[in-house]
Design an enzyme around this catalytic site. Sequence first.
Site, PDB file in Angstrom:
ATOM      1  N   CYS A 247       0.784  -1.243   0.000  1.00  0.00           N
ATOM      2  CA  CYS A 247       0.000   0.000   0.000  1.00  0.00           C
ATOM      3  C   CYS A 247       0.819   1.297   0.000  1.00  0.00           C
ATOM      4  O   CYS A 247       0.403   2.258  -0.648  1.00  0.00           O
ATOM      5  CB  CYS A 247      -1.059  -0.006   1.087  1.00  0.00           C
ATOM      6  SG  CYS A 247      -0.441  -0.211   2.762  1.00  0.00           S
TER       7      CYS A 247
ATOM      8  N   ARG B 273      10.323  -9.105   4.193  1.00  0.00           N
ATOM      9  CA  ARG B 273      10.427  -8.707   5.602  1.00  0.00           C
ATOM     10  C   ARG B 273      11.542  -9.507   6.241  1.00  0.00           C
ATOM     11  O   ARG B 273      11.575 -10.732   6.098  1.00  0.00           O
ATOM     12  CB  ARG B 273       9.121  -8.981   6.353  1.00  0.00           C
ATOM     13  CG  ARG B 273       7.992  -8.143   5.827  1.00  0.00           C
ATOM     14  CD  ARG B 273       6.715  -8.266   6.637  1.00  0.00           C
ATOM     15  NE  ARG B 273       5.716  -7.399   6.022  1.00  0.00           N
ATOM     16  CZ  ARG B 273       4.503  -7.187   6.485  1.00  0.00           C
ATOM     17  NH1 ARG B 273       4.112  -7.774   7.591  1.00  0.00           N
ATOM     18  NH2 ARG B 273       3.665  -6.376   5.872  1.00  0.00           N
TER      19      ARG B 273
ATOM     20  N   GLU C 261      12.740 -11.460   8.789  1.00  0.00           N
ATOM     21  CA  GLU C 261      11.995 -12.104   9.871  1.00  0.00           C
ATOM     22  C   GLU C 261      12.864 -12.596  11.020  1.00  0.00           C
ATOM     23  O   GLU C 261      12.395 -12.813  12.114  1.00  0.00           O
ATOM     24  CB  GLU C 261      11.192 -13.293   9.325  1.00  0.00           C
ATOM     25  CG  GLU C 261       9.914 -12.898   8.606  1.00  0.00           C
ATOM     26  CD  GLU C 261       8.847 -12.343   9.534  1.00  0.00           C
ATOM     27  OE1 GLU C 261       9.032 -12.382  10.756  1.00  0.00           O
ATOM     28  OE2 GLU C 261       7.832 -11.857   9.020  1.00  0.00           O
TER      29      GLU C 261
ATOM     30  N   ARG D  70       5.779 -18.338   7.273  1.00  0.00           N
ATOM     31  CA  ARG D  70       6.408 -17.173   7.903  1.00  0.00           C
ATOM     32  C   ARG D  70       7.774 -17.022   7.267  1.00  0.00           C
ATOM     33  O   ARG D  70       8.715 -17.722   7.618  1.00  0.00           O
ATOM     34  CB  ARG D  70       6.537 -17.414   9.412  1.00  0.00           C
ATOM     35  CG  ARG D  70       7.128 -16.257  10.152  1.00  0.00           C
ATOM     36  CD  ARG D  70       6.046 -15.470  10.832  1.00  0.00           C
ATOM     37  NE  ARG D  70       6.567 -14.202  11.264  1.00  0.00           N
ATOM     38  CZ  ARG D  70       6.222 -13.622  12.399  1.00  0.00           C
ATOM     39  NH1 ARG D  70       5.381 -14.202  13.205  1.00  0.00           N
ATOM     40  NH2 ARG D  70       6.718 -12.451  12.717  1.00  0.00           N
TER      41      ARG D  70
ATOM     42  N   GLU E 228      -2.504  -7.121  -2.556  1.00  0.00           N
ATOM     43  CA  GLU E 228      -2.964  -6.095  -1.619  1.00  0.00           C
ATOM     44  C   GLU E 228      -3.983  -5.206  -2.306  1.00  0.00           C
ATOM     45  O   GLU E 228      -3.801  -4.741  -3.432  1.00  0.00           O
ATOM     46  CB  GLU E 228      -1.822  -5.252  -1.039  1.00  0.00           C
ATOM     47  CG  GLU E 228      -2.429  -4.259  -0.049  1.00  0.00           C
ATOM     48  CD  GLU E 228      -1.525  -3.695   1.032  1.00  0.00           C
ATOM     49  OE1 GLU E 228      -0.408  -4.178   1.210  1.00  0.00           O
ATOM     50  OE2 GLU E 228      -1.985  -2.752   1.703  1.00  0.00           O
TER      51      GLU E 228
ATOM     52  N   ASP F  30      -8.396  -9.469  11.439  1.00  0.00           N
ATOM     53  CA  ASP F  30      -7.590 -10.577  10.926  1.00  0.00           C
ATOM     54  C   ASP F  30      -8.487 -11.771  10.641  1.00  0.00           C
ATOM     55  O   ASP F  30      -9.444 -12.030  11.388  1.00  0.00           O
ATOM     56  CB  ASP F  30      -6.552 -11.011  11.978  1.00  0.00           C
ATOM     57  CG  ASP F  30      -5.251 -10.250  11.840  1.00  0.00           C
ATOM     58  OD1 ASP F  30      -5.154  -9.380  10.946  1.00  0.00           O
ATOM     59  OD2 ASP F  30      -4.333 -10.523  12.639  1.00  0.00           O
TER      60      ASP F  30
ATOM     61  N   GLU G 286      -2.742 -16.466  10.616  1.00  0.00           N
ATOM     62  CA  GLU G 286      -3.358 -15.274  10.024  1.00  0.00           C
ATOM     63  C   GLU G 286      -3.297 -15.403   8.508  1.00  0.00           C
ATOM     64  O   GLU G 286      -2.232 -15.512   7.925  1.00  0.00           O
ATOM     65  CB  GLU G 286      -2.598 -14.029  10.494  1.00  0.00           C
ATOM     66  CG  GLU G 286      -3.212 -12.758   9.986  1.00  0.00           C
ATOM     67  CD  GLU G 286      -2.266 -11.571  10.074  1.00  0.00           C
ATOM     68  OE1 GLU G 286      -1.413 -11.535  10.983  1.00  0.00           O
ATOM     69  OE2 GLU G 286      -2.386 -10.687   9.207  1.00  0.00           O
TER      70      GLU G 286
ATOM     71  N   ASN H  92      -5.860  -9.788   6.169  1.00  0.00           N
ATOM     72  CA  ASN H  92      -6.522  -8.804   7.026  1.00  0.00           C
ATOM     73  C   ASN H  92      -7.365  -7.856   6.183  1.00  0.00           C
ATOM     74  O   ASN H  92      -7.219  -7.783   4.965  1.00  0.00           O
ATOM     75  CB  ASN H  92      -5.497  -8.038   7.867  1.00  0.00           C
ATOM     76  CG  ASN H  92      -4.406  -7.387   7.033  1.00  0.00           C
ATOM     77  OD1 ASN H  92      -4.592  -7.090   5.860  1.00  0.00           O
ATOM     78  ND2 ASN H  92      -3.262  -7.162   7.634  1.00  0.00           N
TER      79      ASN H  92
ATOM     80  N   CYS I  11      -6.975  -0.879   3.517  1.00  0.00           N
ATOM     81  CA  CYS I  11      -6.354  -1.892   2.663  1.00  0.00           C
ATOM     82  C   CYS I  11      -6.627  -3.284   3.209  1.00  0.00           C
ATOM     83  O   CYS I  11      -7.059  -3.448   4.350  1.00  0.00           O
ATOM     84  CB  CYS I  11      -4.862  -1.639   2.518  1.00  0.00           C
ATOM     85  SG  CYS I  11      -3.952  -1.757   4.046  1.00  0.00           S
TER      86      CYS I  11
ATOM     87  N   ARG J  24      -0.149 -17.951   2.732  1.00  0.00           N
ATOM     88  CA  ARG J  24      -1.006 -18.223   3.900  1.00  0.00           C
ATOM     89  C   ARG J  24      -2.279 -18.968   3.485  1.00  0.00           C
ATOM     90  O   ARG J  24      -2.684 -19.919   4.145  1.00  0.00           O
ATOM     91  CB  ARG J  24      -1.378 -16.903   4.600  1.00  0.00           C
ATOM     92  CG  ARG J  24      -0.163 -16.134   5.132  1.00  0.00           C
ATOM     93  CD  ARG J  24       0.394 -16.779   6.364  1.00  0.00           C
ATOM     94  NE  ARG J  24       1.559 -16.138   6.895  1.00  0.00           N
ATOM     95  CZ  ARG J  24       1.552 -15.191   7.841  1.00  0.00           C
ATOM     96  NH1 ARG J  24       0.417 -14.739   8.333  1.00  0.00           N
ATOM     97  NH2 ARG J  24       2.688 -14.704   8.305  1.00  0.00           N
TER      98      ARG J  24
END
Length: 493
Positions: free
Chosen positions: A298, A328, A330, A339, A347, A407, A424, A427, A452, A459
Amino acid sequence: MEFDLKCTLLFNKSLNDAREPLTDFVQEANKSNPEKFHIQSWLIEDNKLSLHLLSRDVIRAHVYLLQLKKKLDTLLGKKNHLGLRGIKLDDYHILFDLDTIPLEEIKIPFAQIDIKKKTVSLRIQDKDEEFLTQNYIDRMINLVREKAHFQRYKGKKEDWKLLWESSQKKPLWFKDPTEALSHLGWIEQGPTKGKWFFRPPAAAIMCAMAQIAIEKVLQPLNFQEVIPSMHVPLTTWLKTGHLEGMPGEIYYISEPVTRDVKKWETFIDLLKIKKEIPIKEFSQMISTPKAGICYAQCPNIYWSFSGKTIAESSLPLLLYDRSVPSARYESGGRHGIERVDEFHRIEIVYIGTKNQLLDIKEKLIEKYRMVFNDIMDLEWRMAQVTPFYLQQAGQIIEEEPNAGTIDFEAWLPYRGDRDTPWLELQNVSIVGEKYIRAFNIKTQKSILWSGCSGIGLERWTTAFLAQKGIDPKKWPPSFQKFLSDLPSSPEFL
Ligand code: SER
Ligand code: ZN
């Protein structure tokens, strides 16, 4: 709040002839608001004027000083032809109260801090005028407040409130999908940490997830696809707050210092001779990052609207991006394909009036519900959680009751019974005016809001496989409509 400020004003020449106007000036200033402001003492030494100011509450000595400076400059300039050359902040002591007693020690740059119960004593010494003119001091006070606030916030368990849950579904499988797919050679870990290579069968499942999201959620709601850049400038994250909130989770991008092959010659020669990367030489050939790899899609979408006025007739703007992967760092949290340091997500971003956004949020939830219930047949739930923009930004943001994050979570039978943490999946957020303001996005009359929703393809895949297994024949017929046969994967000997 109490302010005790000692400073020195430097003039172009001696102040000895200016005692009289200065005496009047101080008397006058001390009459203006004797309860809240006082010039405690003043002293002339050649071309220097030392001032000791005391103030309280709304009158902040560091701000008031700038007003005094202006007046003095005019007064002494006219009367005594003196020119003010600058101010030095000698010693500034501020006392203020926090809402609650901090849990740990608080430190910030440029100041010594001593905290007794809720009262903070902040001391700043020997600083230049920029401290006053650039508003550093108010930001330093806010930073102490913020740190105290976050100590409490961190200590608190994440807000989590169940909104809805599906009926229980009997799992067809109790295996960890990552282990099963790795075993079959459908996915390969790497080439660097937290990344995965998806071979055709696994890629087909991920693509089916994207197809379901697009055909069953986004297209029916008239969302349109955009293609942003994968590079996010640090200046964009300064606006969204990500740079304050998670500088340690971003993968930064370095540009080469030059494209000139001649300048790379030593690097290339060393490489050819040693057949390994000459790190020292290399580090001199790349520049300090000015951008990073997308963390969430976003921010670049908002950036594309910076400073623009969107016609009311174009609202709500309903956009999605499926092309940019997110990265990311992690570290300890990595697990399997769920993960990871690099993931694939669609998105969705929506910009419109508050009512338009509340409406779109309901419609999105309805479509997602249909996908998880009627296409994937998952056991899942929805919960109100700490808004992602509070987690990702290092600032205190006043909360708006209609804003926030929901979530969507799914049970992973391989983790154990239903009390183990659920995954998760995605979202849905309403962000209110935060990013709209940060990027100065406007419309003709209405106040704009944005929001967003991030659909994690790894996932969705993990949740589905964890509950339904990897044999397409056992998958719900509604899912088989999107994928019923898996492509073959190479056999390894
Ligand atoms: N920007 C949101 C997040 O980071 C949705 O992807 O969670
Ligand atoms: Zn987002």
